[in-house]
Design a protein around this motif. Structure first.
Motif, PDB file in Angstrom:
ATOM      1  N   ILE A  37      47.575  43.122  40.291  1.00 52.28           N
ATOM      2  CA  ILE A  37      46.444  43.621  39.498  1.00 52.28           C
ATOM      3  C   ILE A  37      46.741  43.443  38.011  1.00 52.28           C
ATOM      4  CG2 ILE A  37      45.165  45.701  38.827  1.00 52.28           C
ATOM      5  CD1 ILE A  37      45.492  46.618  41.798  1.00 52.28           C
ATOM      6  N   ASP A  38      47.961  43.801  37.583  1.00 52.01           N
ATOM      7  CA  ASP A  38      48.349  43.621  36.178  1.00 52.01           C
ATOM      8  C   ASP A  38      48.225  42.162  35.750  1.00 52.01           C
ATOM      9  OD1 ASP A  38      48.862  46.268  35.603  1.00 52.01           O
ATOM     10  OD2 ASP A  38      51.025  46.107  35.943  1.00 52.01           O
ATOM     11  N   ALA A  39      48.591  41.246  36.644  1.00 46.98           N
ATOM     12  CA  ALA A  39      48.546  39.819  36.320  1.00 46.98           C
ATOM     13  C   ALA A  39      47.113  39.313  36.135  1.00 46.98           C
ATOM     14  CB  ALA A  39      49.243  39.014  37.411  1.00 46.98           C
ATOM     15  N   LEU A  40      46.128  40.011  36.711  1.00 45.53           N
ATOM     16  CA  LEU A  40      44.727  39.610  36.557  1.00 45.53           C
ATOM     17  C   LEU A  40      44.197  39.892  35.156  1.00 45.53           C
ATOM     18  CD1 LEU A  40      43.226  40.935  39.912  1.00 45.53           C
ATOM     19  CD2 LEU A  40      43.582  38.537  39.273  1.00 45.53           C
ATOM     20  N   GLY A  41      44.817  40.826  34.448  1.00 50.81           N
ATOM     21  CA  GLY A  41      44.306  41.235  33.143  1.00 50.81           C
ATOM     22  C   GLY A  41      43.292  42.348  33.307  1.00 50.81           C
ATOM     23  N   PRO A  42      42.340  42.458  32.366  1.00 50.22           N
ATOM     24  CA  PRO A  42      41.369  43.562  32.426  1.00 50.22           C
ATOM     25  C   PRO A  42      40.373  43.354  33.569  1.00 50.22           C
ATOM     26  CG  PRO A  42      40.856  42.109  30.588  1.00 50.22           C
ATOM     27  CD  PRO A  42      42.142  41.619  31.182  1.00 50.22           C
ATOM     28  N   VAL A  43      40.479  44.191  34.583  1.00 51.58           N
ATOM     29  CA  VAL A  43      39.565  44.141  35.730  1.00 51.58           C
ATOM     30  C   VAL A  43      39.091  45.559  36.043  1.00 51.58           C
ATOM     31  CG1 VAL A  43      40.631  42.102  36.760  1.00 51.58           C
ATOM     32  CG2 VAL A  43      41.411  44.356  37.445  1.00 51.58           C
ATOM     33  N   GLU A  44      37.995  45.644  36.754  1.00 50.87           N
ATOM     34  CA  GLU A  44      37.490  46.930  37.231  1.00 50.87           C
ATOM     35  C   GLU A  44      37.747  46.977  38.731  1.00 50.87           C
ATOM     36  OE1 GLU A  44      33.248  49.185  37.916  1.00 50.87           O
ATOM     37  OE2 GLU A  44      33.383  47.659  36.357  1.00 50.87           O
ATOM     38  N   ILE A  45      38.639  47.872  39.150  1.00 43.65           N
ATOM     39  CA  ILE A  45      38.978  47.995  40.568  1.00 43.65           C
ATOM     40  C   ILE A  45      37.856  48.743  41.273  1.00 43.65           C
ATOM     41  CG2 ILE A  45      40.638  48.903  42.240  1.00 43.65           C
ATOM     42  CD1 ILE A  45      41.664  46.569  40.464  1.00 43.65           C
ATOM     43  N   GLN A  46      37.354  48.147  42.336  1.00 45.92           N
ATOM     44  CA  GLN A  46      36.281  48.749  43.128  1.00 45.92           C
ATOM     45  C   GLN A  46      36.839  49.539  44.307  1.00 45.92           C
ATOM     46  OE1 GLN A  46      32.869  48.400  42.314  1.00 45.92           O
ATOM     47  NE2 GLN A  46      33.816  47.619  40.462  1.00 45.92           N
ATOM     48  N   GLY A  63      47.559  45.112  52.103  1.00 44.07           N
ATOM     49  CA  GLY A  63      46.527  45.741  51.280  1.00 44.07           C
ATOM     50  C   GLY A  63      45.542  44.704  50.776  1.00 44.07           C
ATOM     51  N   THR A  64      44.301  45.135  50.645  1.00 39.25           N
ATOM     52  CA  THR A  64      43.255  44.307  50.056  1.00 39.25           C
ATOM     53  C   THR A  64      42.699  45.042  48.847  1.00 39.25           C
ATOM     54  OG1 THR A  64      42.703  43.339  52.196  1.00 39.25           O
ATOM     55  CG2 THR A  64      41.046  43.130  50.459  1.00 39.25           C
ATOM     56  N   VAL A  65      42.616  44.341  47.728  1.00 41.22           N
ATOM     57  CA  VAL A  65      42.088  44.900  46.486  1.00 41.22           C
ATOM     58  C   VAL A  65      40.754  44.229  46.192  1.00 41.22           C
ATOM     59  CG1 VAL A  65      42.472  45.136  43.989  1.00 41.22           C
ATOM     60  CG2 VAL A  65      44.403  45.302  45.573  1.00 41.22           C
ATOM     61  N   TYR A  66      39.727  45.037  45.981  1.00 45.15           N
ATOM     62  CA  TYR A  66      38.395  44.546  45.608  1.00 45.15           C
ATOM     63  C   TYR A  66      38.194  44.886  44.138  1.00 45.15           C
ATOM     64  CZ  TYR A  66      37.792  44.313  50.626  1.00 45.15           C
ATOM     65  OH  TYR A  66      37.952  44.006  51.961  1.00 45.15           O
ATOM     66  N   TYR A  67      37.774  43.885  43.346  1.00 46.82           N
ATOM     67  CA  TYR A  67      37.697  44.085  41.907  1.00 46.82           C
ATOM     68  C   TYR A  67      36.605  43.217  41.288  1.00 46.82           C
ATOM     69  CZ  TYR A  67      40.140  39.603  41.564  1.00 46.82           C
ATOM     70  OH  TYR A  67      40.484  38.291  41.653  1.00 46.82           O
ATOM     71  N   ARG A  68      36.287  43.543  40.027  1.00 44.09           N
ATOM     72  CA  ARG A  68      35.335  42.764  39.223  1.00 44.09           C
ATOM     73  C   ARG A  68      35.991  42.391  37.911  1.00 44.09           C
ATOM     74  NH1 ARG A  68      29.462  45.138  38.963  1.00 44.09           N
ATOM     75  NH2 ARG A  68      29.605  43.537  37.383  1.00 44.09           N
ATOM     76  N   LEU A  69      35.699  41.175  37.456  1.00 43.29           N
ATOM     77  CA  LEU A  69      36.143  40.727  36.140  1.00 43.29           C
ATOM     78  C   LEU A  69      35.094  41.136  35.104  1.00 43.29           C
ATOM     79  CD1 LEU A  69      37.417  37.153  37.036  1.00 43.29           C
ATOM     80  CD2 LEU A  69      38.778  39.199  36.643  1.00 43.29           C
ATOM     81  N   PRO A  70      35.474  41.249  33.831  1.00 39.60           N
ATOM     82  CA  PRO A  70      34.529  41.700  32.805  1.00 39.60           C
ATOM     83  C   PRO A  70      33.216  40.901  32.776  1.00 39.60           C
ATOM     84  CG  PRO A  70      36.742  41.660  31.906  1.00 39.60           C
ATOM     85  CD  PRO A  70      36.818  41.048  33.286  1.00 39.60           C
ATOM     86  N   GLY A  71      33.210  39.603  33.021  1.00 38.01           N
ATOM     87  CA  GLY A  71      31.991  38.808  32.941  1.00 38.01           C
ATOM     88  C   GLY A  71      31.183  38.755  34.232  1.00 38.01           C
ATOM     89  N   ASP A  72      31.681  39.365  35.309  1.00 34.24           N
ATOM     90  CA  ASP A  72      30.962  39.327  36.577  1.00 34.24           C
ATOM     91  C   ASP A  72      29.700  40.174  36.523  1.00 34.24           C
ATOM     92  OD1 ASP A  72      32.889  37.717  37.696  1.00 34.24           O
ATOM     93  OD2 ASP A  72      33.926  39.348  38.730  1.00 34.24           O
ATOM     94  N   GLU A  73      28.672  39.684  37.168  1.00 37.75           N
ATOM     95  CA  GLU A  73      27.423  40.463  37.253  1.00 37.75           C
ATOM     96  C   GLU A  73      27.203  40.959  38.643  1.00 37.75           C
ATOM     97  OE1 GLU A  73      23.987  38.812  35.484  1.00 37.75           O
ATOM     98  OE2 GLU A  73      25.119  37.898  33.902  1.00 37.75           O
TER      99      GLU A  73
END
Length: 73
Positions: A37-46, A63-73
């Motif tokens: 997660i840290d390696a992804l940079g700024p993300v919003e964990i869902q 484990g599975t991590v679901y996330y959004r990047l800042p530019g995702d809609e």
């Protein structure tokens, strides 16, 4: 009138502990997921989902991590 939501993008990745001795370690899995997660940079964990599969060494954690990047809609 009911307002229905549009759509949005949710990305995901999955990781597991290495097979064999120690595959049941939840702390090791959480550290592995946190490093990714840290390696992804700024993300919003869902959501984060932890799963187990039984092996001869005990439960094999993944484990599975679901996330959004800042530019995702």
């Amino acid at each position: 009138m009911i307002d229905t939501p549009g759509h949005w993008t949710v990305r995901h990745f999955s990781q597991a502990n290495p097979a064999g001795s120690g595959c049941d370690s939840v702390p090791a899995l959480l550290r592995r997921l946190a490093d990714s997660i840290d390696a992804l940079g700024p993300v919003e964990i869902q959501d984060v989902v932890i799963s187990s599969e039984m092996t001869e060494h005990g439960p094999w954690r993944s484990g599975t991590v679901y996330y959004r990047l800042p530019g995702d809609e």
